[in-house]
Scaffold this motif. Structure first.
Motif, PDB file in Angstrom:
ATOM      1  N   GLU A 181     -15.017  -1.908  -8.596  1.00 64.08           N
ATOM      2  CA  GLU A 181     -15.280  -3.390  -8.608  1.00 64.08           C
ATOM      3  C   GLU A 181     -13.790  -4.068  -8.257  1.00 64.08           C
ATOM      4  O   GLU A 181     -13.869  -5.107  -8.037  1.00 64.08           O
ATOM      5  N   ASN A 182     -12.675  -3.258  -8.418  1.00 62.60           N
ATOM      6  CA  ASN A 182     -11.323  -3.702  -7.826  1.00 62.60           C
ATOM      7  C   ASN A 182     -11.068  -3.315  -6.717  1.00 62.60           C
ATOM      8  O   ASN A 182      -9.988  -3.571  -6.154  1.00 62.60           O
ATOM      9  N   GLU A 183     -11.925  -2.401  -6.026  1.00 62.34           N
ATOM     10  CA  GLU A 183     -11.354  -2.033  -4.762  1.00 62.34           C
ATOM     11  C   GLU A 183     -11.108  -3.050  -3.498  1.00 62.34           C
ATOM     12  O   GLU A 183     -10.087  -2.856  -2.988  1.00 62.34           O
ATOM     13  N   ALA A 184     -11.802  -4.098  -3.482  1.00 67.68           N
ATOM     14  CA  ALA A 184     -11.578  -4.963  -2.345  1.00 67.68           C
ATOM     15  C   ALA A 184     -10.110  -5.710  -2.513  1.00 67.68           C
ATOM     16  O   ALA A 184      -9.445  -6.082  -1.623  1.00 67.68           O
ATOM     17  N   GLU A 185      -9.976  -6.092  -3.817  1.00 69.01           N
ATOM     18  CA  GLU A 185      -8.596  -6.755  -4.294  1.00 69.01           C
ATOM     19  C   GLU A 185      -7.723  -5.938  -3.946  1.00 69.01           C
ATOM     20  O   GLU A 185      -6.555  -6.292  -3.731  1.00 69.01           O
ATOM     21  N   TYR A 186      -7.830  -4.645  -4.429  1.00 71.52           N
ATOM     22  CA  TYR A 186      -6.758  -3.607  -4.073  1.00 71.52           C
ATOM     23  C   TYR A 186      -6.308  -3.572  -2.726  1.00 71.52           C
ATOM     24  O   TYR A 186      -5.222  -3.554  -2.343  1.00 71.52           O
ATOM     25  N   ASN A 187      -7.390  -3.479  -1.928  1.00 71.23           N
ATOM     26  CA  ASN A 187      -7.368  -3.259  -0.675  1.00 71.23           C
ATOM     27  C   ASN A 187      -6.541  -4.466   0.108  1.00 71.23           C
ATOM     28  O   ASN A 187      -5.522  -4.245   0.927  1.00 71.23           O
ATOM     29  N   LYS A 188      -6.849  -5.584  -0.157  1.00 71.78           N
ATOM     30  CA  LYS A 188      -5.899  -6.690   0.353  1.00 71.78           C
ATOM     31  C   LYS A 188      -4.459  -6.792  -0.311  1.00 71.78           C
ATOM     32  O   LYS A 188      -3.387  -6.925   0.519  1.00 71.78           O
ATOM     33  N   LEU A 189      -4.423  -6.370  -1.254  1.00 69.60           N
ATOM     34  CA  LEU A 189      -2.842  -6.053  -1.823  1.00 69.60           C
ATOM     35  C   LEU A 189      -2.211  -5.105  -1.217  1.00 69.60           C
ATOM     36  O   LEU A 189      -1.168  -5.189  -0.522  1.00 69.60           O
ATOM     37  N   GLU A 209      -2.754  -3.947   1.796  1.00 68.60           N
ATOM     38  CA  GLU A 209      -2.466  -4.585   3.368  1.00 68.60           C
ATOM     39  C   GLU A 209      -1.181  -5.267   3.258  1.00 68.60           C
ATOM     40  O   GLU A 209      -0.448  -5.393   4.294  1.00 68.60           O
ATOM     41  N   ILE A 210      -1.034  -6.110   2.101  1.00 71.74           N
ATOM     42  CA  ILE A 210       0.257  -6.990   2.231  1.00 71.74           C
ATOM     43  C   ILE A 210       1.366  -6.437   2.024  1.00 71.74           C
ATOM     44  O   ILE A 210       2.389  -6.298   2.347  1.00 71.74           O
ATOM     45  N   THR A 211       1.293  -5.250   0.899  1.00 74.30           N
ATOM     46  CA  THR A 211       2.551  -4.388   0.438  1.00 74.30           C
ATOM     47  C   THR A 211       2.672  -3.283   1.049  1.00 74.30           C
ATOM     48  O   THR A 211       3.889  -2.783   1.057  1.00 74.30           O
ATOM     49  N   LYS A 212       1.778  -2.684   1.633  1.00 73.82           N
ATOM     50  CA  LYS A 212       1.876  -1.122   2.049  1.00 73.82           C
ATOM     51  C   LYS A 212       2.565  -0.287   1.070  1.00 73.82           C
ATOM     52  O   LYS A 212       2.800   0.922   1.340  1.00 73.82           O
ATOM     53  N   CYS A 213       2.063  -0.582  -0.175  1.00 72.89           N
ATOM     54  CA  CYS A 213       2.532   0.072  -1.260  1.00 72.89           C
ATOM     55  C   CYS A 213       1.166   0.694  -2.187  1.00 72.89           C
ATOM     56  O   CYS A 213       0.313  -0.126  -2.453  1.00 72.89           O
ATOM     57  N   ASP A 214       1.212   2.038  -2.565  1.00 77.79           N
ATOM     58  CA  ASP A 214       0.128   2.298  -3.292  1.00 77.79           C
ATOM     59  C   ASP A 214       0.586   2.758  -4.916  1.00 77.79           C
ATOM     60  O   ASP A 214       0.087   3.694  -5.652  1.00 77.79           O
ATOM     61  N   ASP A 215       1.890   2.359  -5.248  1.00 76.22           N
ATOM     62  CA  ASP A 215       2.604   2.704  -6.473  1.00 76.22           C
ATOM     63  C   ASP A 215       2.125   1.622  -7.528  1.00 76.22           C
ATOM     64  O   ASP A 215       1.905   0.563  -7.235  1.00 76.22           O
ATOM     65  N   VAL A 216       2.207   2.118  -8.661  1.00 72.75           N
ATOM     66  CA  VAL A 216       1.725   1.113  -9.829  1.00 72.75           C
ATOM     67  C   VAL A 216       2.724   1.460 -11.084  1.00 72.75           C
ATOM     68  O   VAL A 216       3.391   2.327 -11.061  1.00 72.75           O
ATOM     69  N   PRO A 217       2.978   0.308 -11.771  1.00 72.88           N
ATOM     70  CA  PRO A 217       2.432  -0.702 -11.875  1.00 72.88           C
ATOM     71  C   PRO A 217       2.832  -1.782 -10.939  1.00 72.88           C
ATOM     72  O   PRO A 217       3.989  -1.712 -10.437  1.00 72.88           O
ATOM     73  N   MET A 218       2.204  -2.523 -10.292  1.00 74.09           N
ATOM     74  CA  MET A 218       2.385  -3.689  -9.550  1.00 74.09           C
ATOM     75  C   MET A 218       2.090  -5.037 -10.334  1.00 74.09           C
ATOM     76  O   MET A 218       1.119  -4.993 -10.852  1.00 74.09           O
ATOM     77  N   VAL A 219       2.911  -6.095  -9.765  1.00 78.63           N
ATOM     78  CA  VAL A 219       2.483  -7.407 -10.682  1.00 78.63           C
ATOM     79  C   VAL A 219       2.448  -8.501  -9.582  1.00 78.63           C
ATOM     80  O   VAL A 219       3.306  -8.554  -8.813  1.00 78.63           O
ATOM     81  N   ASN A 220       1.472  -9.325  -9.774  1.00 76.61           N
ATOM     82  CA  ASN A 220       1.525 -10.482  -9.148  1.00 76.61           C
ATOM     83  C   ASN A 220       1.484 -11.728  -9.876  1.00 76.61           C
ATOM     84  O   ASN A 220       0.812 -11.810 -10.776  1.00 76.61           O
ATOM     85  N   ILE A 221       2.345 -12.633  -9.417  1.00 73.41           N
ATOM     86  CA  ILE A 221       2.664 -13.742 -10.282  1.00 73.41           C
ATOM     87  C   ILE A 221       2.353 -15.019  -9.317  1.00 73.41           C
ATOM     88  O   ILE A 221       3.409 -15.108  -8.343  1.00 73.41           O
ATOM     89  N   GLY A 222       1.524 -15.664  -9.148  1.00 75.69           N
ATOM     90  CA  GLY A 222       1.332 -16.808  -8.077  1.00 75.69           C
ATOM     91  C   GLY A 222       1.573 -16.139  -6.588  1.00 75.69           C
ATOM     92  O   GLY A 222       1.032 -15.217  -6.285  1.00 75.69           O
ATOM     93  N   LEU A 259       5.641  -8.014  -7.492  1.00 74.14           N
ATOM     94  CA  LEU A 259       6.589  -7.065  -7.576  1.00 74.14           C
ATOM     95  C   LEU A 259       6.034  -5.723  -7.525  1.00 74.14           C
ATOM     96  O   LEU A 259       4.953  -5.270  -7.786  1.00 74.14           O
ATOM     97  N   ILE A 260       6.930  -4.898  -6.680  1.00 73.56           N
ATOM     98  CA  ILE A 260       6.583  -3.785  -6.208  1.00 73.56           C
ATOM     99  C   ILE A 260       7.543  -2.521  -6.756  1.00 73.56           C
ATOM    100  O   ILE A 260       8.704  -2.760  -6.434  1.00 73.56           O
ATOM    101  N   PRO A 261       6.961  -1.491  -7.362  1.00 75.68           N
ATOM    102  CA  PRO A 261       8.032  -0.563  -7.733  1.00 75.68           C
ATOM    103  C   PRO A 261       8.796  -0.174  -6.754  1.00 75.68           C
ATOM    104  O   PRO A 261       8.438   0.421  -5.615  1.00 75.68           O
ATOM    105  N   HIS A 262      10.015   0.412  -6.980  1.00 72.89           N
ATOM    106  CA  HIS A 262      11.148   1.043  -6.366  1.00 72.89           C
ATOM    107  C   HIS A 262      11.476  -0.119  -5.165  1.00 72.89           C
ATOM    108  O   HIS A 262      12.415   0.190  -4.611  1.00 72.89           O
ATOM    109  N   THR A 263      10.952  -1.342  -4.910  1.00 74.21           N
ATOM    110  CA  THR A 263      11.380  -2.179  -4.082  1.00 74.21           C
ATOM    111  C   THR A 263      11.946  -3.436  -4.741  1.00 74.21           C
ATOM    112  O   THR A 263      13.031  -3.923  -4.653  1.00 74.21           O
TER     113      THR A 263
END
Length: 86
Positions: A38-46, A48-61, A65-69
């Protein structure tokens, strides 16, 4: 107030640590397990923006926030999240 979206995977120790810090500090957040269908579409959009598949990622507005970056430790991710909530 901006909503915090925490992107995680089950049993990820870093995700659990950050989630526990949010809970202990009273930071309201929505957890999104990126492996749930159920979260696949939202994650795919994220992704596309970040080109990152590491977690945890945080979105505020508009901030993501991307790990290692954006952060090198869970403490740094936590502090940055609180900063963007101000």
């Amino acid at each position: 107030m901006n909503k915090v979206r925490l992107y995680t995977i089950e049993n990820c120790p870093y995700c659990i640590e950050l989630k526990n810090k949010f809970i202990a500090d009273g930071v309201e957040f929505i957890e999104i397990d990126i492996n749930k269908p159920e979260n696949e579409a939202e994650y795919n959009k994220l992704f596309e923006i970040t080109k990152c598949d590491d977690v945890p990622m945080v979105n505020i507005g508009y901030q993501i926030l991307i790990p290692h970056t954006s952060f090198r430790s869970i403490n740094e991710a936590f502090e940055l999240t609180k900063k963007f909530l101000l």
